[in-house]
Scaffold this active site. Structure first.
Site, short mmCIF file in Angstrom:
data_model
loop_
_atom_site.label_atom_id
_atom_site.label_comp_id
_atom_site.label_asym_id
_atom_site.label_seq_id
_atom_site.Cartn_x
_atom_site.Cartn_y
_atom_site.Cartn_z
N SER A 13 -13.83 39.16 -61.15
CA SER A 13 -15.23 38.75 -60.93
C SER A 13 -15.42 37.27 -61.21
CB SER A 13 -16.19 39.61 -61.77
OG SER A 13 -16.06 39.33 -63.14
N ASN A 14 -14.64 36.70 -62.11
CA ASN A 14 -14.75 35.25 -62.36
C ASN A 14 -14.19 34.45 -61.19
OD1 ASN A 14 -15.89 34.40 -65.13
ND2 ASN A 14 -14.70 36.25 -65.56
N ARG A 93 -1.44 37.67 -69.63
CA ARG A 93 -0.17 37.24 -70.24
C ARG A 93 -0.34 35.85 -70.82
NH1 ARG A 93 4.19 40.84 -68.29
NH2 ARG A 93 3.12 42.25 -66.88
N ASN A 109 -8.93 28.29 -69.25
CA ASN A 109 -9.08 29.74 -69.48
C ASN A 109 -10.53 30.04 -69.80
OD1 ASN A 109 -8.28 32.47 -69.99
ND2 ASN A 109 -8.35 32.05 -72.20
N HIS A 111 -12.78 32.80 -72.00
CA HIS A 111 -12.61 33.81 -73.04
C HIS A 111 -13.99 34.35 -73.43
CE1 HIS A 111 -10.62 35.86 -76.32
NE2 HIS A 111 -11.66 35.52 -77.07
N GLY A 145 -1.14 28.11 -77.96
CA GLY A 145 -1.67 29.14 -78.86
C GLY A 145 -2.43 30.22 -78.11
N ASP A 147 -5.78 31.42 -77.20
CA ASP A 147 -7.20 31.05 -77.09
C ASP A 147 -7.57 29.90 -78.04
OD1 ASP A 147 -7.52 33.21 -75.26
OD2 ASP A 147 -7.73 34.60 -76.92
C1 GRF Z 1 -13.43 38.11 -68.68
O1 GRF Z 1 -14.32 38.71 -69.57
C2 GRF Z 1 -12.71 36.95 -69.29
O2 GRF Z 1 -13.47 36.29 -70.25
C3 GRF Z 1 -11.52 37.61 -69.95
O3 GRF Z 1 -11.15 38.64 -69.06
C4 GRF Z 1 -12.29 39.05 -68.31
C5 GRF Z 1 -11.91 38.96 -66.85
O4 GRF Z 1 -12.87 39.52 -66.01
N1 GRF Z 1 -10.48 36.63 -70.18
P1 GRF Z 1 -12.75 39.38 -64.44
O5 GRF Z 1 -11.37 39.90 -64.03
O6 GRF Z 1 -12.94 37.94 -64.07
O7 GRF Z 1 -13.84 40.24 -63.91
#
Ligand code: GRF
Length: 190
Positions: A13-14, A93, A109, A111, A145, A147
């Site tokens: 979704s991101n 990973r 990234n 998080h 590291g 996150d």
């Molecule tokens: C998100 O909540 C992101 O913060 C985390 O994994 C999730 C991925 O969601 N790292 P999507 O696959 O983008 O829907």
């Protein structure tokens, strides 16, 4: 125009939010490759539906690890596609050398917590279990590291009475989808 490579293991979704921002003219970029370590991941389907090039990172037999061979293959695929910035979007990973060295300071990234609080897996669950009243999401540069790299942008999300891990994660994801394209824009301007 900034050339993006996106790595994800799940729903994507991101990645979709980044793509929507590009298509709506909010982000002057192009997704040149979407990679996944999971052949079943919906991120690959989303990418194919959008006509984006995809690739599978073969990590079979390596459980959660990201073997050096696979990192090198990933770096080569990203370079061949002309990626300038790499966006981890739910990639499960841990990226280390040699992929880090191939894109120094150019891997982002997202998080689902206000880092440095709740790094690692199921950050939304950690926040609920902790009785926290607030969490959020963070876009950061990736270092070796878990996150831990320099923070680019954060968004706060309240934790409401009765929230479960699932309801909190859903609320955090709404903010993630706004935050990630904005953070990419911020990095692009630097
Ligand atoms: C998100 O909540 C992101 O913060 C985390 O994994 C999730 C991925 O969601 N790292 P999507 O696959 O983008 O829907």
């Amino acid at each position: 125009m900034l050339r993006l490579g996106v790595l994800g293991s799940g729903s994507g979704s991101n990645m979709q939010a980044i793509l929507d921002a590009i298509r709506e003219g909010r982000l002057n970029a192009e997704i040149v490759l979407v990679l996944s370590d999971n052949p079943e991941a919906f991120i690959l389907q989303r990418a194919k539906d959008a006509g984006l090039p995809t690739a599978l990172i073969d990590c079979r037999g390596y459980a959660q690890k990201f073997p050096v061979e696979a990192q090198l293959e990933t770096a080569t695929a990203l370079r061949d596609a002309g990626a300038e910035l790499v966006c981890l979007a739910g990639f499960m990973r841990l990226v280390k050398q040699p992929l880090l060295d191939a894109f120094p300071g150019h891997i982002l990234n997202i998080h689902p917590s206000l880092l440095p609080a709740y790094p690692g897996l199921h950050a939304w669950e950690q926040a609920v279990d902790d009785g926290a009243t607030e969490s959020g999401c963070t876009v950061h540069l990736v270092d070796a590291g878990m996150d831990t790299g320099p923070i680019i942008s954060q968004a706060r999300v309240p934790i409401l009475p009765g929230d479960t891990a699932a309801t909190l994660h859903a609320r955090i994801q709404i903010e993630e989808h706004r935050l990630y394209p904005e953070a990419i824009l911020k990095v692009a301007k630097k």
